[in-house]
Design an enzyme around this catalytic site. Structure first.
Site, short mmCIF file in Angstrom:
data_model
loop_
_atom_site.label_atom_id
_atom_site.label_comp_id
_atom_site.label_asym_id
_atom_site.label_seq_id
_atom_site.Cartn_x
_atom_site.Cartn_y
_atom_site.Cartn_z
N LYS A 33 1.74 -1.92 -27.91
CA LYS A 33 0.39 -1.34 -27.78
C LYS A 33 0.00 -0.65 -29.09
CE LYS A 33 2.48 2.73 -25.63
NZ LYS A 33 2.90 3.32 -24.35
N ARG A 128 0.06 9.93 -14.01
CA ARG A 128 -0.79 9.45 -15.10
C ARG A 128 -1.40 8.11 -14.70
NH1 ARG A 128 1.54 7.93 -21.06
NH2 ARG A 128 2.39 6.23 -19.81
N TYR A 242 -6.63 23.45 -52.21
CA TYR A 242 -7.62 24.17 -51.39
C TYR A 242 -7.06 25.50 -50.87
CZ TYR A 242 -10.70 20.08 -51.02
OH TYR A 242 -11.55 19.05 -51.28
N MET A 290 -7.60 15.24 -48.24
CA MET A 290 -7.94 13.96 -47.60
C MET A 290 -7.22 12.78 -48.27
SD MET A 290 -11.64 12.20 -46.87
CE MET A 290 -12.31 13.61 -46.02
C1 LIG Z 1 4.28 3.38 -24.26
C2 LIG Z 1 4.96 2.96 -23.01
C3 LIG Z 1 6.25 2.40 -23.04
C4 LIG Z 1 7.10 2.41 -24.29
O1 LIG Z 1 7.58 3.72 -24.46
P1 LIG Z 1 8.53 4.14 -25.67
O2 LIG Z 1 8.79 5.57 -25.40
O3 LIG Z 1 7.73 3.94 -26.91
O4 LIG Z 1 9.73 3.29 -25.62
C5 LIG Z 1 6.75 1.86 -21.87
N1 LIG Z 1 6.05 1.92 -20.71
C6 LIG Z 1 4.82 2.49 -20.64
C7 LIG Z 1 4.11 2.53 -19.34
C8 LIG Z 1 4.24 3.04 -21.77
O5 LIG Z 1 3.05 3.62 -21.69
#
Ligand SMILES: *Cc1c(COP(=O)(O)O)cnc(C)c1O
Length: 344
Positions: A33, A128, A242, A290
């Protein structure tokens, strides 16, 4: 060359997948992802498929498009956010498998794409995504009648092996899936390291593939090298950057390098971090701006051409610690300005 150089080692990525796979007697998938944790989903997906991964997970259906194009038609791509309004065309055209999270998503899927593969995401306590125990109890027989390909849940505290939440979620997941013949999945990277009780039929590592905690044996996957634009002498009492936040106490040699918070080098890491010339650490001084960072190179005795911020000594997790965040955020914040090179 005035932009910083980000090197991505796809061999190390593949080795991390294989090493995680040896911990697991079931299938090891790969989570890609957020554009492959910021490293380019097509290249990452391709390298992991070559290493042996057969199933991939993305967050949203849109992320499946580039991945499907990179992987070709045969490998599995699943979508954590499930089947959202308007997703039917994408799910179908790119052959993506939504992990359905609610009764609404289940109805939408069965009506909109009858016979199209899907999985079910259950909430075992994280609150979640996924169906809650009561919702699942009501829907279970209907859902199972439609032949889901996977039933999954996600652990909230798997990076803390001693946390009581792990065993609790394991128990809830067992209760919710008792007697179900569908393949099951509970573990991401952290869950894989909790041991075989957590592995079920398929594990879904993400961060461990990319070289991050909690996979302590991970090989580092990225390096970041920052070119020096200018080096100057600063007298005692003079300030740098800065807000005058750093004032020289001795005659100092200050190098200005080309990268800043617009490149994902989080401003909060500020003065807590070193940048390396070979094995020699040089402290960041003054604010991260930046496009630029200023570094005290006085003790080097010569002016460097470039300095390294992320390397095997100073991993994404150590950079994250200095910024009060986690390696995941460092990776997914890496900017678009770097000259990226891939090996492997
Ligand atoms: C992001 C995610 C993973 C992978 O998790 P890691 O901690 O990066 O190994 C697996 N399952 C779900 C549902 C996730 O959101």
């Amino acid at each position: 060359m005035s932009t910083a150089k980000l090197s991505i080692d796809l061999d190390a990525l593949a080795t991390n997948w294989r090493n995680l796979d040896t911990l697991n007697s079931g299938e090891t998938a790969a989570v890609v992802k957020a554009n492959g944790y910021g490293l380019d989903v097509a290249r990452v997906g391709h390298a992991l498929a070559r290493a042996g991964a057969r199933n991939f997970f993305v967050a949203a259906a849109e992320e499946g498009i580039a991945l499907r194009r990179a992987l070709g038609p045969d490998l599995g791509i699943s979508v954590f956010s499930g089947h959202m309004e308007g997703d039917a065309r994408l799910l179908k055209e790119f052959n993506l498998t939504p992990m359905l999270n609610s009764v609404d998503q289940m109805l939408r899927h069965i009506e909109g794409l009858p016979g199209h593969s899907f999985g079910v995401q259950l909430d075992s306590g994280m609150n979640r995504l996924g169906m809650e125990p009561a919702e699942w109890a009501a829907l279970r027989d209907i859902a199972l009648g439609q032949n889901p390909v996977l039933i999954m849940s996600h652990l909230a505290c798997a990076d803390e092996p001693g946390h009581a939440m792990n065993a609790l979620q394991l128990k809830v997941f067992h209760e919710m899936t008792e007697g179900v013949e569908v393949p099951r999945s509970l573990a991401a990277t952290g869950g894989m390291l909790l041991g075989p009780d957590y592995h079920f039929d398929l594990c879904r590592p993400g961060i461990g593939l990319y070289g991050g905690r909690p996979f302590g044996d991970a090989l580092p996957v990225i390096r970041l090298e920052l070119p020096v634009i200018q080096v100057r002498d600063v007298l005692p009492g003079e300030s740098v950057g800065y807000g005058n936040s750093w004032i020289a106490r001795r005659p100092s040699r200050i190098a200005t390098v080309a990268a800043g918070y617009a490149d994902g080098l989080i401003r909060a890491m500020g003065a807590g971090i070193n940048v390396y010339v070979g094995d020699t650490p040089c402290p960041v001084v003054g604010r991260v701006s930046m496009d630029l960072i200023t570094i005290d190179v006085t003790d080097l005795g010569e002016d460097p051409l470039s300095l390294s911020l992320i390397n095997p000594q100073q991993t994404i997790d150590l950079v994250a610690d200095a910024a009060g965040t986690i390696g995941y955020e460092i990776l997914t914040s890496l900017g678009h300005r770097y000259a990226r090179s891939y090996s492997g």
